[in-house]
Design a protein around this motif. Structure first.
Motif, short mmCIF file in Angstrom:
data_model
loop_
_atom_site.label_atom_id
_atom_site.label_comp_id
_atom_site.label_asym_id
_atom_site.label_seq_id
_atom_site.Cartn_x
_atom_site.Cartn_y
_atom_site.Cartn_z
N GLY A 281 49.17 -15.03 20.51
CA GLY A 281 50.06 -14.07 21.14
C GLY A 281 50.28 -14.33 22.62
N ASN B 144 53.44 -16.06 24.15
CA ASN B 144 54.65 -15.31 24.49
C ASN B 144 54.75 -14.99 25.98
OD1 ASN B 144 55.56 -15.24 21.82
ND2 ASN B 144 54.40 -13.37 21.37
N VAL C 170 56.80 -17.81 27.53
CA VAL C 170 58.10 -18.13 26.92
C VAL C 170 59.12 -17.10 27.41
CG1 VAL C 170 59.39 -18.40 24.78
CG2 VAL C 170 57.00 -19.14 24.90
N VAL D 174 61.12 -13.44 25.53
CA VAL D 174 60.40 -12.87 24.41
C VAL D 174 59.92 -11.46 24.74
CG1 VAL D 174 58.40 -13.08 22.90
CG2 VAL D 174 59.70 -15.10 23.54
N LEU D 175 59.30 -11.28 25.89
CA LEU D 175 58.73 -9.99 26.28
C LEU D 175 59.68 -9.20 27.16
CD1 LEU D 175 55.10 -11.13 27.15
CD2 LEU D 175 55.85 -9.98 25.07
N ARG E 73 55.34 -6.11 29.90
CA ARG E 73 54.67 -7.41 29.98
C ARG E 73 53.20 -7.24 30.33
NH1 ARG E 73 55.75 -12.83 30.83
NH2 ARG E 73 57.98 -12.45 30.50
N TYR F 161 51.32 -5.88 27.39
CA TYR F 161 51.11 -6.94 26.40
C TYR F 161 49.94 -7.84 26.83
CZ TYR F 161 52.26 -10.75 23.19
OH TYR F 161 52.21 -11.72 22.20
N ILE G 204 58.06 -6.40 22.76
CA ILE G 204 58.90 -7.54 22.43
C ILE G 204 60.38 -7.16 22.49
CG2 ILE G 204 59.52 -9.11 20.53
CD1 ILE G 204 56.92 -9.90 21.69
N TYR H 81 60.50 -12.09 16.76
CA TYR H 81 59.23 -12.53 17.33
C TYR H 81 58.00 -11.74 16.87
CZ TYR H 81 62.26 -15.04 20.60
OH TYR H 81 63.20 -15.87 21.15
#
Length: 373
Positions: free
Chosen positions: A44, A47, A50, A53-54, A60, A63, A106, A112
């Protein structure tokens, strides 16, 4: 009769455990769930680097904090080394909750963060949880699938179909793993039982005899009683096999086993240690009680008959000891059996179908006196 040197390999064989399967299972649960948590957190975390994605902002950071929390829990499980059933259920449900957090963080959950991410907790639940806890987890999985997919569908019908397919897939996987686990456990239990049984007679074997030594010695020390060993050797059994065949011999041996099983006391240990040789271990108050038990077993052997009316008698050697504090029960067991073994050979020499006690000269039996008169 087998000598002490031939029994040595069995003495070195570790007791497999009656044991406590839950201890090993709790350790396995801790390590397995730790690996799953760490794997999920590391996968995870990709992400975070990338783009697109978030969600930006607090999502963020939430996450990232969730991934760190999973790694911290994994590390604590490895350090602790065991996990009870209640904690296992809590962590599996935490996995479901973490999935909801991921969905909220997400940008495009359908792309995703598909519900298949719940496969990890589903497999762990299927293997480690008990039926009630597994049922609870399956219900929570269904609710989580609906909650996670809700924002992505405008149609209630479409939402129901997708959530139903996802939940059924996950719960089906959990159920399959649970059934597989039950099957494996049954096979292991059957195998464990077979390692302690003689395949011909169904009596316990030498391995089980060794495993019971500690219990018998501990009980005798606690109750202030003695332990007796009776070595039974069937008279002229080889002649029976040679004259009528091994099928008849096996039938007689099974008949003798059945008669002895009915004659021994519930707490006694009856085992076949090889060929036509059997051992009975039990607790007695004194040598006189042991002698009465041995005579009862001798009579039981004489009553046992196989197909065709074939039967045998038994020569029995008896030895009695008072367990001492600090002695090795297994070594003491074989010393006692060796003494009974020597007495059994004396019973053979004195005419068979009788009981001889270790260290006690054998008086002439009434049968011998009638024969001589």
């Amino acid at each position: 009769m087998t000598g002490p040197d031939e029994r040595a390999p069995d003495l070195a064989t570790p007791s497999p455990e009656p044991l406590d399967p839950s201890g090993h299972e709790h350790r396995l649960a801790a390590l397995t769930i730790a690996v799953l948590l760490a794997t999920g957190a590391l996968m995870g975390s990709v992400n975070l680097v990338v783009d697109g994605v978030l969600r930006e902002g607090p999502a963020r950071w939430s996450y990232a904090g969730t991934m760190l929390l999973l790694l911290a829990i994994a590390a604590s499980l490895v350090a602790r080394g065991r996990l009870g059933h209640g904690h296992t259920l809590a962590l599996v449900l935490l996995g479901d909750l973490v999935y909801l957090v991921v969905v909220l963080c997400i940008e495009d959950p359908l792309r995703y963060a598909t519900p298949l991410m719940l496969l990890f907790p589903a497999l762990a639940a299927g293997w480690f949880l008990r039926p009630r806890a597994l049922t609870l987890h399956m219900a929570v999985t269904t609710v989580v699938c609906v909650a996670a997919l809700w924002p992505s569908y405008d149609s209630a019908a479409a939402l129901g179909v997708q959530a139903g397919v996802s939940a059924c897939t996950l719960n089906g996987a959990a159920t399959s793993v649970y059934l597989l686990r039950r099957r494996v456990q049954r096979l292991l239990a059957e195998t464990e039982t077979l390692t302690r049984l003689d395949p011909l007679t169904g009596l316990h074997n030498r391995r089980y005899l060794v495993e019971q030594a500690d219990r018998l010695w501990r009980q005798a020390r606690r109750d202030g009683t003695r332990v007796c060993a009776m070595v039974l050797d069937l008279d002229h059994f080889k002649r029976l096999n040679d004259e009528f065949g091994h099928a008849v011999g096996d039938a007689v041996l099974n008949a003798v086993a059945a008669s002895l099983t009915a004659a021994v006391r519930p707490a006694d240990v009856l085992a076949r240690i090889g060929g036509e040789e059997l051992v009975v271990l039990g607790s007695v108050s004194d040598a006189a009680e042991a002698g009465l038990l041995a005579e009862r077993l001798r009579a039981a052997v004489a009553r046992g008959q196989g197909a065709g009316g074939h039967g045998v008698t038994a020569s029995i050697g008896l030895a009695v000891t008072r367990p001492a504090d600090g002695e090795d029960p297994v070594a003491a067991l074989w010393r006692l059996v060796d003494e009974a073994d020597g007495a059994m050979y004396r019973a053979k020499q004195e005419g068979r179908d009788r009981v001889a006690t270790a260290g006690v000269p054998r008086a002439r039996s009434p049968r011998a006196e009638e024969t001589s008169s």
